[in-house]
Design a protein around this motif. Sequence first.
Motif, PDB file in Angstrom:
ATOM      1  N   ALA A  32       0.792  -1.266  -0.165  1.00 10.93           N
ATOM      2  CA  ALA A  32       0.097   0.087   0.055  1.00 10.93           C
ATOM      3  C   ALA A  32       0.998   1.441   0.479  1.00 10.93           C
ATOM      4  CB  ALA A  32      -0.973  -0.093   1.097  1.00 10.93           C
ATOM      5  N   VAL A  33       1.810   1.193   0.980  1.00 14.14           N
ATOM      6  CA  VAL A  33       2.676   2.425   0.896  1.00 14.14           C
ATOM      7  C   VAL A  33       3.369   2.371  -0.693  1.00 14.14           C
ATOM      8  CG1 VAL A  33       4.655   3.156   1.960  1.00 14.14           C
ATOM      9  CG2 VAL A  33       2.709   2.350   3.290  1.00 14.14           C
ATOM     10  N   THR A  34       3.812   2.075  -1.205  1.00 16.55           N
ATOM     11  CA  THR A  34       4.454   1.889  -2.918  1.00 16.55           C
ATOM     12  C   THR A  34       3.588   2.290  -3.591  1.00 16.55           C
ATOM     13  OG1 THR A  34       6.280   0.947  -4.211  1.00 16.55           O
ATOM     14  CG2 THR A  34       4.838  -0.677  -3.171  1.00 16.55           C
ATOM     15  N   GLY A  35       2.516   1.410  -3.166  1.00 14.93           N
ATOM     16  CA  GLY A  35       1.361   1.986  -4.333  1.00 14.93           C
ATOM     17  C   GLY A  35       1.166   3.240  -4.511  1.00 14.93           C
ATOM     18  N   VAL A  36       0.746   3.758  -3.008  1.00 17.25           N
ATOM     19  CA  VAL A  36      -0.029   5.394  -3.130  1.00 17.25           C
ATOM     20  C   VAL A  36       1.263   6.405  -3.739  1.00 17.25           C
ATOM     21  CG1 VAL A  36      -0.003   6.898  -0.716  1.00 17.25           C
ATOM     22  CG2 VAL A  36      -0.561   4.995  -0.413  1.00 17.25           C
ATOM     23  N   LEU A  37       2.976   5.747  -2.868  1.00 18.52           N
ATOM     24  CA  LEU A  37       4.096   6.956  -3.599  1.00 18.52           C
ATOM     25  C   LEU A  37       4.657   6.891  -4.863  1.00 18.52           C
ATOM     26  CD1 LEU A  37       6.311   6.017  -0.952  1.00 18.52           C
ATOM     27  CD2 LEU A  37       5.508   7.793  -0.723  1.00 18.52           C
ATOM     28  N   HIS A  38       3.487   6.174  -5.539  1.00 13.16           N
ATOM     29  CA  HIS A  38       4.092   5.744  -6.763  1.00 13.16           C
ATOM     30  C   HIS A  38       2.945   6.536  -7.586  1.00 13.16           C
ATOM     31  CE1 HIS A  38       6.856   2.361  -6.600  1.00 13.16           C
ATOM     32  NE2 HIS A  38       7.260   2.376  -7.798  1.00 13.16           N
ATOM     33  N   LEU A  39       1.389   6.423  -7.014  1.00  9.90           N
ATOM     34  CA  LEU A  39       0.526   7.254  -7.813  1.00  9.90           C
ATOM     35  C   LEU A  39       0.704   8.658  -7.248  1.00  9.90           C
ATOM     36  CD1 LEU A  39      -2.936   5.115  -6.207  1.00  9.90           C
ATOM     37  CD2 LEU A  39      -1.866   5.323  -8.085  1.00  9.90           C
ATOM     38  N   ALA A  41       3.944  10.600  -7.718  1.00 11.61           N
ATOM     39  CA  ALA A  41       4.660  10.591  -7.866  1.00 11.61           C
ATOM     40  C   ALA A  41       4.353  10.958  -9.474  1.00 11.61           C
ATOM     41  CB  ALA A  41       6.074   9.426  -7.874  1.00 11.61           C
ATOM     42  N   GLY A  42       3.895  10.328  -9.852  1.00  7.25           N
ATOM     43  CA  GLY A  42       2.484   9.487 -11.209  1.00  7.25           C
ATOM     44  C   GLY A  42       2.180  10.931 -10.956  1.00  7.25           C
ATOM     45  N   GLY A  46       3.653  14.010 -13.408  1.00  4.65           N
ATOM     46  CA  GLY A  46       3.091  13.866 -14.964  1.00  4.65           C
ATOM     47  C   GLY A  46       3.606  12.086 -15.622  1.00  4.65           C
ATOM     48  N   ALA A  47       3.816  11.397 -14.606  1.00  5.13           N
ATOM     49  CA  ALA A  47       5.177  10.459 -15.475  1.00  5.13           C
ATOM     50  C   ALA A  47       3.393   9.172 -14.897  1.00  5.13           C
ATOM     51  CB  ALA A  47       5.533  10.244 -14.718  1.00  5.13           C
ATOM     52  N   PRO A  48       3.054   9.169 -16.442  1.00  7.57           N
ATOM     53  CA  PRO A  48       2.129   7.628 -16.619  1.00  7.57           C
ATOM     54  C   PRO A  48       3.060   6.920 -16.237  1.00  7.57           C
ATOM     55  CG  PRO A  48       1.588   9.493 -18.435  1.00  7.57           C
ATOM     56  CD  PRO A  48       3.391   9.790 -17.758  1.00  7.57           C
ATOM     57  N   PRO A  49       3.824   6.249 -16.585  1.00  7.71           N
ATOM     58  CA  PRO A  49       4.099   4.274 -16.098  1.00  7.71           C
ATOM     59  C   PRO A  49       3.787   4.673 -14.892  1.00  7.71           C
ATOM     60  CG  PRO A  49       5.603   5.909 -17.895  1.00  7.71           C
ATOM     61  CD  PRO A  49       4.475   6.508 -18.337  1.00  7.71           C
ATOM     62  N   VAL A  50       5.080   5.472 -13.750  1.00 12.48           N
ATOM     63  CA  VAL A  50       5.034   5.315 -12.478  1.00 12.48           C
ATOM     64  C   VAL A  50       3.358   5.645 -12.159  1.00 12.48           C
ATOM     65  CG1 VAL A  50       5.198   6.638 -10.456  1.00 12.48           C
ATOM     66  CG2 VAL A  50       7.231   6.884 -12.853  1.00 12.48           C
ATOM     67  N   LEU A  51       2.673   6.225 -12.313  1.00 11.54           N
ATOM     68  CA  LEU A  51       0.899   6.604 -12.111  1.00 11.54           C
ATOM     69  C   LEU A  51      -0.290   4.645 -12.269  1.00 11.54           C
ATOM     70  CD1 LEU A  51      -1.069   8.275 -10.960  1.00 11.54           C
ATOM     71  CD2 LEU A  51      -1.852   8.158 -13.480  1.00 11.54           C
ATOM     72  N   ILE A  52       1.237   4.288 -13.243  1.00 14.83           N
ATOM     73  CA  ILE A  52       0.029   2.774 -13.837  1.00 14.83           C
ATOM     74  C   ILE A  52       0.889   1.441 -13.199  1.00 14.83           C
ATOM     75  CG2 ILE A  52       0.270   0.627 -15.543  1.00 14.83           C
ATOM     76  CD1 ILE A  52      -0.006   3.247 -17.611  1.00 14.83           C
ATOM     77  N   ALA A  53       2.325   2.250 -12.438  1.00 10.45           N
ATOM     78  CA  ALA A  53       3.060   1.074 -11.884  1.00 10.45           C
ATOM     79  C   ALA A  53       2.443   0.864 -10.389  1.00 10.45           C
ATOM     80  CB  ALA A  53       3.908   1.562 -11.188  1.00 10.45           C
ATOM     81  N   PRO A  98      13.497  12.619  -2.921  1.00 13.67           N
ATOM     82  CA  PRO A  98      12.921  11.853  -0.848  1.00 13.67           C
ATOM     83  C   PRO A  98      11.992  10.433  -1.297  1.00 13.67           C
ATOM     84  CG  PRO A  98      13.450  14.360  -0.261  1.00 13.67           C
ATOM     85  CD  PRO A  98      13.636  13.755  -1.662  1.00 13.67           C
ATOM     86  N   VAL A  99      10.816  11.263  -1.472  1.00 19.09           N
ATOM     87  CA  VAL A  99       9.775  10.234  -1.849  1.00 19.09           C
ATOM     88  C   VAL A  99      10.672   8.920  -2.725  1.00 19.09           C
ATOM     89  CG1 VAL A  99       7.668  10.016  -3.678  1.00 19.09           C
ATOM     90  CG2 VAL A  99       8.152  11.738  -1.192  1.00 19.09           C
ATOM     91  N   GLY A 100      11.350   9.156  -3.483  1.00 20.40           N
ATOM     92  CA  GLY A 100      11.321   7.941  -4.297  1.00 20.40           C
ATOM     93  C   GLY A 100      12.742   7.095  -3.233  1.00 20.40           C
ATOM     94  N   TYR A 101      13.585   8.228  -2.394  1.00 16.91           N
ATOM     95  CA  TYR A 101      14.088   7.128  -1.227  1.00 16.91           C
ATOM     96  C   TYR A 101      13.530   6.237  -0.559  1.00 16.91           C
ATOM     97  CZ  TYR A 101      18.842   9.020  -3.110  1.00 16.91           C
ATOM     98  OH  TYR A 101      20.163   9.185  -3.644  1.00 16.91           O
ATOM     99  N   VAL A 102      12.236   6.830  -0.164  1.00 19.09           N
ATOM    100  CA  VAL A 102      11.361   6.282   0.334  1.00 19.09           C
ATOM    101  C   VAL A 102      10.983   4.932   0.379  1.00 19.09           C
ATOM    102  CG1 VAL A 102       9.233   6.505   2.444  1.00 19.09           C
ATOM    103  CG2 VAL A 102      11.014   8.313   2.144  1.00 19.09           C
ATOM    104  N   ASP A 103      10.570   4.838  -0.509  1.00 18.86           N
ATOM    105  CA  ASP A 103      10.197   3.906  -2.089  1.00 18.86           C
ATOM    106  C   ASP A 103      11.182   3.466  -2.040  1.00 18.86           C
ATOM    107  OD1 ASP A 103       7.507   3.373  -3.801  1.00 18.86           O
ATOM    108  OD2 ASP A 103       9.527   3.326  -5.031  1.00 18.86           O
TER     109      ASP A 103
END
Length: 124
Positions: A32-39, A41-42, A46-53, A98-103
């Motif tokens: 759930a945490v990595t999913g929220v972070l991807h949403l 960041a996406g 403005g990165a659709p691939p990150v959002l889709i992940a 920082p969001v990337g490092y946490v993720d």
Amino acid sequence: MSTQQHDAGSEAGLIETASLGAEHWTAVVLVAVTGVLHLYAGVVEGAPPVLIAGVGFFGALALFLVGYRRRLLYAVGVVYTGVQIPLWYVVKAGAYTPVGYVDKAVQVVLVALLLGLLWRDRST
């Protein structure tokens, strides 16, 4: 859990959590945490691939919670999550946040936990 229980729970649309232990709930939180972070960041980047992940993480989480082929989900999760770690390193090429490092820290722990669950359940 027997196949009968799984089928009955799935048909009724119920979440199957009776067989989940602390390690499973830890994995649920990490996904759930990595999913929220991807949403997040996406959308922010403005990165659709990150959002889709991110959507992919929540899709897997839904399958897991209804009890669908959990061992297969562990294996797919190891690859799906594991590939994202070096991919992030290459794509970001020094522009890390920082969001990337946490993720990525969350994902490293998640991959280790999924490998442990996969190993533990290897005979089933």
